[in-house]
Design an enzyme around this catalytic site. Structure first.
Site, PDB file in Angstrom:
ATOM      1  N   SER A 134      86.819   4.837  17.225  1.00 20.37           N
ATOM      2  CA  SER A 134      86.802   4.904  15.756  1.00 20.37           C
ATOM      3  C   SER A 134      86.603   6.356  15.313  1.00 20.37           C
ATOM      4  O   SER A 134      85.965   7.144  16.028  1.00 20.37           O
ATOM      5  CB  SER A 134      85.636   4.075  15.217  1.00 20.37           C
ATOM      6  OG  SER A 134      85.456   4.307  13.837  1.00 20.37           O
ATOM      7  N   TYR A 147      76.399   2.248  15.981  1.00 16.28           N
ATOM      8  CA  TYR A 147      77.859   2.111  16.116  1.00 16.28           C
ATOM      9  C   TYR A 147      78.509   3.460  16.420  1.00 16.28           C
ATOM     10  O   TYR A 147      79.292   3.599  17.370  1.00 16.28           O
ATOM     11  CB  TYR A 147      78.423   1.525  14.817  1.00 16.28           C
ATOM     12  CG  TYR A 147      79.915   1.296  14.816  1.00 16.28           C
ATOM     13  CD1 TYR A 147      80.465   0.211  15.478  1.00 16.28           C
ATOM     14  CD2 TYR A 147      80.777   2.155  14.129  1.00 16.28           C
ATOM     15  CE1 TYR A 147      81.837  -0.023  15.455  1.00 16.28           C
ATOM     16  CE2 TYR A 147      82.144   1.937  14.104  1.00 16.28           C
ATOM     17  CZ  TYR A 147      82.666   0.844  14.767  1.00 16.28           C
ATOM     18  OH  TYR A 147      84.026   0.625  14.757  1.00 16.28           O
TER      19      TYR A 147
HETATM   20  N1  NAP Z   1      87.829  -2.593  11.113  1.00 13.21           N
HETATM   21  C1  NAP Z   1      87.648  -1.280  11.074  1.00 13.21           C
HETATM   22  O1  NAP Z   1      87.558  -0.668   9.999  1.00 13.21           O
HETATM   23  C2  NAP Z   1      87.567  -0.500  12.346  1.00 13.21           C
HETATM   24  C3  NAP Z   1      87.638   0.903  12.243  1.00 13.21           C
HETATM   25  C4  NAP Z   1      87.571   1.661  13.402  1.00 13.21           C
HETATM   26  C5  NAP Z   1      87.459   1.037  14.622  1.00 13.21           C
HETATM   27  N2  NAP Z   1      87.387  -0.321  14.705  1.00 13.21           N
HETATM   28  C6  NAP Z   1      87.261  -0.909  16.030  1.00 13.21           C
HETATM   29  O2  NAP Z   1      88.328  -1.797  16.244  1.00 13.21           O
HETATM   30  C7  NAP Z   1      87.954  -2.790  17.172  1.00 13.21           C
HETATM   31  C8  NAP Z   1      88.307  -4.166  16.631  1.00 13.21           C
HETATM   32  O3  NAP Z   1      87.508  -4.415  15.485  1.00 13.21           O
HETATM   33  P1  NAP Z   1      88.039  -5.286  14.247  1.00 13.21           P
HETATM   34  O4  NAP Z   1      87.888  -4.474  13.042  1.00 13.21           O
HETATM   35  O5  NAP Z   1      89.352  -5.881  14.586  1.00 13.21           O
HETATM   36  O6  NAP Z   1      86.890  -6.394  14.157  1.00 13.21           O
HETATM   37  P2  NAP Z   1      86.879  -7.955  14.436  1.00 13.21           P
HETATM   38  O7  NAP Z   1      87.899  -8.655  13.630  1.00 13.21           O
HETATM   39  O8  NAP Z   1      85.446  -8.341  14.245  1.00 13.21           O
HETATM   40  O9  NAP Z   1      87.286  -8.052  15.964  1.00 13.21           O
HETATM   41  C9  NAP Z   1      86.396  -7.828  17.000  1.00 13.21           C
HETATM   42  C10 NAP Z   1      86.929  -8.536  18.229  1.00 13.21           C
HETATM   43  O10 NAP Z   1      86.039  -8.275  19.310  1.00 13.21           O
HETATM   44  C11 NAP Z   1      85.747  -9.513  19.954  1.00 13.21           C
HETATM   45  N3  NAP Z   1      84.445  -9.446  20.609  1.00 13.21           N
HETATM   46  C12 NAP Z   1      83.251  -9.123  20.056  1.00 13.21           C
HETATM   47  N4  NAP Z   1      82.287  -9.210  20.983  1.00 13.21           N
HETATM   48  C13 NAP Z   1      82.887  -9.595  22.134  1.00 13.21           C
HETATM   49  C14 NAP Z   1      82.420  -9.872  23.447  1.00 13.21           C
HETATM   50  N5  NAP Z   1      81.121  -9.776  23.760  1.00 13.21           N
HETATM   51  N6  NAP Z   1      83.305 -10.256  24.389  1.00 13.21           N
HETATM   52  C15 NAP Z   1      84.628 -10.377  24.085  1.00 13.21           C
HETATM   53  N7  NAP Z   1      85.127 -10.119  22.863  1.00 13.21           N
HETATM   54  C16 NAP Z   1      84.264  -9.752  21.900  1.00 13.21           C
HETATM   55  C17 NAP Z   1      85.759 -10.540  18.804  1.00 13.21           C
HETATM   56  O11 NAP Z   1      86.008 -11.843  19.263  1.00 13.21           O
HETATM   57  P3  NAP Z   1      84.912 -12.985  19.548  1.00 13.21           P
HETATM   58  O12 NAP Z   1      83.908 -12.933  18.437  1.00 13.21           O
HETATM   59  O13 NAP Z   1      85.749 -14.217  19.571  1.00 13.21           O
HETATM   60  O14 NAP Z   1      84.332 -12.652  20.876  1.00 13.21           O
HETATM   61  C18 NAP Z   1      86.987 -10.054  18.037  1.00 13.21           C
HETATM   62  O15 NAP Z   1      88.153 -10.556  18.622  1.00 13.21           O
HETATM   63  C19 NAP Z   1      86.469  -2.595  17.427  1.00 13.21           C
HETATM   64  O16 NAP Z   1      86.273  -1.889  18.633  1.00 13.21           O
HETATM   65  C20 NAP Z   1      86.027  -1.752  16.245  1.00 13.21           C
HETATM   66  O17 NAP Z   1      84.888  -0.986  16.546  1.00 13.21           O
HETATM   67  C21 NAP Z   1      87.450  -1.094  13.591  1.00 13.21           C
END
Ligand code: NAP
Length: 245
Positions: A134, A147
């Site tokens: 990120s 984070y």
């Molecule tokens: N959204 C943003 O603004 C943003 C910005 C920068 C970076 N990111 C990064 O992008 C990535 C995806 O985030 P997102 O925004 O798409 O959020 P999200 O919709 O909450 O997705 C997170 C994913 O991670 C999985 N997960 C969480 N804990 C886990 C575990 N212990 N084992 C296996 N899977 C797990 C969740 O599935 P389950 O709950 O089913 O396990 C879900 O599929 C993350 O690394 C986040 O830090 C997001």
């Protein structure tokens, strides 16, 4: 690089960026397997086109079994995208439990996946690992102590591996999104400038993978802002971000 026919494992694909990217890769002709903990949500993303392999990345045994199942189902793994992540805003009291949860998912979880993927890709003398970090890892931000620290560590970890694994024919890509509309950000009550949809994020990452970009940062406005933020002197940064009373 042609994505059609590539065997791709997307970890953290039951929602958000991982789910959107998995769908985009599928659309571009890749053979995709998806993992996360929620089996029902995962099956819904997978539909009849992808393989769903539930797994909790904080458990090394589950990661090992999942990697074996995905490799058996797809006939190998060419590309792995590590998108699983955890975010909770740190309050004014430093919350050690929350800090450790971030470490367990974002850092140890990523390491568990790398521990399975690197030997496999070294053996086949080819592969690509795509880590979703990120822009929050670029500078320290109040509320993002846990984070941001894990995201900065991911950037460093992936850069080290990019150098280390080059002679083995393994590419390592670092993805640094700005704000994306997902389950992760729907809890946020603060402003999220330049926010993009998960579908836009999925397309940007798929393009970056096809171009073998070492670092994929989007949207461009956030990329520019954070590049500028990186050169702000430490003292000025802390003064600028201190809340006015
Ligand atoms: N959204 C943003 O603004 C943003 C910005 C920068 C970076 N990111 C990064 O992008 C990535 C995806 O985030 P997102 O925004 O798409 O959020 P999200 O919709 O909450 O997705 C997170 C994913 O991670 C999985 N997960 C969480 N804990 C886990 C575990 N212990 N084992 C296996 N899977 C797990 C969740 O599935 P389950 O709950 O089913 O396990 C879900 O599929 C993350 O690394 C986040 O830090 C997001």
């Amino acid at each position: 690089m042609e994505l059609a026919g590539r065997r791709i494992w997307v970890v953290g694909a039951s929602s958000g960026i991982g789910a959107a990217l998995a769908r985009e890769l599928c659309k571009r002709g890749a053979n995709v397997a998806v993992s996360a903990r929620r089996a029902d949500a995962l099956r819904e993303v997978a539909g009849e086109w992808m393989t769903a392999v539930p797994c909790d990345i904080t458990d090394p045994d589950q990661v090992k079994k999942a990697a074996e199942a995905v490799a058996a189902e797809l006939g190998g793994i060419d590309i792995a995208v590590l998108s699983a992540g955890y975010w909770a805003q740190m309050g004014s009291d430093f919350d050690v439990e929350s800090f450790n949860r971030h470490l367990a998912v974002n850092l140890t979880g990523m390491a568990n996946c790398l521990g399975e993927l690197i030997p496999r890709m070294k053996a086949q003398k080819a592969g690509m690992i795509v880590g979703i970090s990120s822009v929050a890892g670029y500078r320290g931000l109040p509320g993002s102590e846990a984070y941001g620290a894990t995201k900065a560590a991911q950037i460093n970890l992936l850069e080290s591996l990019r150098v280390r694994l080059r002679p083995d024919g393994i590419d390592v890509l670092t993805v640094c999104p700005g704000f994306v509309e997902t389950e992760m950000t729907e809890q946020n009550s603060f402003p999220m400038p330049f926010i993009v949809s998960a579908e836009e994020a999925g397309r940007a990452i798929a393009d970056g993978i096809a171009n073998r970009s070492a670092r994929i940062v989007f949207p461009w406005q956030m990329s520019l802002l954070m590049r500028l933020a990186k050169v702000v002197p430490d003292r000025l940064w802390s003064i600028a971000l201190t809340p006015r009373s």
